[in-house]
Enzyme design. Sequence first.
Site, mmCIF file in Angstrom:
data_model
loop_
_atom_site.group_PDB
_atom_site.id
_atom_site.type_symbol
_atom_site.label_atom_id
_atom_site.label_comp_id
_atom_site.label_asym_id
_atom_site.label_seq_id
_atom_site.Cartn_x
_atom_site.Cartn_y
_atom_site.Cartn_z
ATOM 1 N NE ARG A 56 -41.482 0.521 -2.252
ATOM 2 C CZ ARG A 56 -40.537 -0.298 -1.712
ATOM 3 N NH1 ARG A 56 -40.904 -1.446 -1.467
ATOM 4 N NH2 ARG A 56 -39.474 0.279 -1.147
ATOM 5 C CE LYS A 197 -41.308 1.994 -7.593
ATOM 6 N NZ LYS A 197 -40.322 2.147 -8.572
ATOM 7 C CG HIS A 216 -35.611 1.286 -9.264
ATOM 8 N ND1 HIS A 216 -35.346 1.490 -8.128
ATOM 9 C CD2 HIS A 216 -36.804 1.995 -9.627
ATOM 10 C CE1 HIS A 216 -36.137 2.103 -7.514
ATOM 11 N NE2 HIS A 216 -37.092 2.422 -8.354
ATOM 12 C CB SER A 234 -37.766 6.199 -3.114
ATOM 13 O OG SER A 234 -38.519 7.090 -2.705
ATOM 14 C CE LYS A 238 -35.590 5.930 -9.810
ATOM 15 N NZ LYS A 238 -35.755 6.075 -8.357
ATOM 16 C CB THR A 239 -38.270 11.814 -10.516
ATOM 17 O OG1 THR A 239 -38.550 10.475 -10.130
ATOM 18 C CG2 THR A 239 -39.449 12.784 -11.265
ATOM 19 C CG ASP A 253 -39.420 4.472 -10.903
ATOM 20 O OD1 ASP A 253 -38.419 4.538 -10.278
ATOM 21 O OD2 ASP A 253 -40.303 3.759 -10.608
ATOM 22 N NE ARG A 318 -43.058 8.807 -3.906
ATOM 23 C CZ ARG A 318 -42.026 8.201 -4.522
ATOM 24 N NH1 ARG A 318 -41.709 8.482 -5.770
ATOM 25 N NH2 ARG A 318 -41.295 7.424 -3.725
#
Length: 527
Positions: A56, A197, A216, A234, A238-239, A253, A318
Amino acid sequence: MGATIAMQDRRRLTEGLHAHRNLSTPQLVETAIARGEGRLASSGALVAMTGARTGRSPRDKFTVEDDQTRSRVHWGKVNQPFPPEKFHGLLERVLRHMAERDLYIMDLAAGADATYRLDIQVICEYAWHALFVKQLFIRPDPPELATHAPEFIVIAAPEFEAIPERDGVRSSTFILTDFTKRIVLIGGTKYAGEMKKSIFGVMNYLLPERNVFPMHCSANVGADGDSALFFGLSGTGKTTLSADPDRRLIGDDEHGWSPDGVFNFEGGCYAKCIDLTLDKEPQIYNAIRFGSVLENVVLDPRTGEPDYSDIRYTENTRAAYPIEFIANAVIPGIGGHPRNLLFLAADAFGVLPPIAKLTPDQAMYHFLSGYTAKLAGTEAGLGSEPVPEFSTCFGSPFLPLAPAVYAEMLGRRLREHNAQCWLVNTGWSGGAFGTGKRMSLPHTRAIVHAALDGRLAQAEFSTEDAFGLSIPTTCPEVPAELLNPRNAWADKSAYDAQARLLASKFVENFRKFDVPESVRDAGPCTL
């Protein structure tokens, strides 16, 4: 209320031989390869490179300031104001640019719960970008497409580069959101995550007014219907932790917590690939197949085999894939009210315990703090070392409204549903980054399982000295010496100094919040 691009401009973009609408996955893959946008990995996934921007670009993100947003948006470093007239001029130039190119248009949606769904349209210059958003957002079925009316439009023009002196932006890259026109305008970056995003930011702006707490976080559900939420930035897990073979994935996410329960904003997953292996993360590994998109992953030139350990382009490699590629995923992505919330932090200081049980006041403190280590590659401009980072509500880059709005919604939901919050360190133990070791994934999984199935709640707890956190003395399948972080350090005095340093950073960061004393006092003990 729908998006407001002039009808003639909409037609310039969405009609004619240059406009390819709602192509199938094979069509998009074939087109991307034919145009030289990517190549196939041995797994069948489409591999694309994003060039200079591998993450980002937060300094290039702006929100149009007008009568609707002036008093609502929390202006500052994250939400930078942008003049409406400058937006209009840049939009006109992007429209002319896009009208001269083949375009790939996807009619999609955000929000698995139809009550709160937002119909969107994404207009892409690249076929692989269209495949990316198709796999990440919710894909309406044919009857739904017949009545699809976009309420927000995303225009992605990676080949268009702004001129800062003319366009009022900081660089050739720009991510602009106009909440009145309901348009997101992206240019000068090939990084596909900006599209994802941007819509998350839109949902964070729209849903609180509808009594939905936007989060989030990832979410999954157990065999007895118990939902769990995993908050974190990130790289915190989480994933990985929500993609659990023993539980069903709701989403990885972005979610909303409504009066009826939780629901996924998306229809896909966007997983980090660094050091991905079949043994460590089987669900994610097996999801990377035909129809998936890999970003900046290096392939063996002879076999096409992905090398997930090769980070020559970025650590932020990713994979994007539809959620149905995860076995036993919950479709549509809707679950009940969560029993457990886990706040994930990749602690580069090696100070936080592997898990701690939080009181409601501690939960509010750590939610507002949103601590982690920002790892290299998730944003443009970071160096090779991790940087301690406090991101309010575990997602400040994506929150248009004041932090108090989201914090108040969390507190209310916790009280209403008697949910338990846990703080989980997925970062370093036995020393800081570079000295200690990263928490092993099997140990973290064992800790999380014990928290979610209720076994950890039955353990004995003690209070550690640095942060006043309640930590278990035992946990199944986890060495007891790891549970108290000070015990994991060979040099106890070095731990104490590091703990004081991190505690001071928490205290300094928290001064900006106006909260009850009980919440402020729930912070670290070491000053």
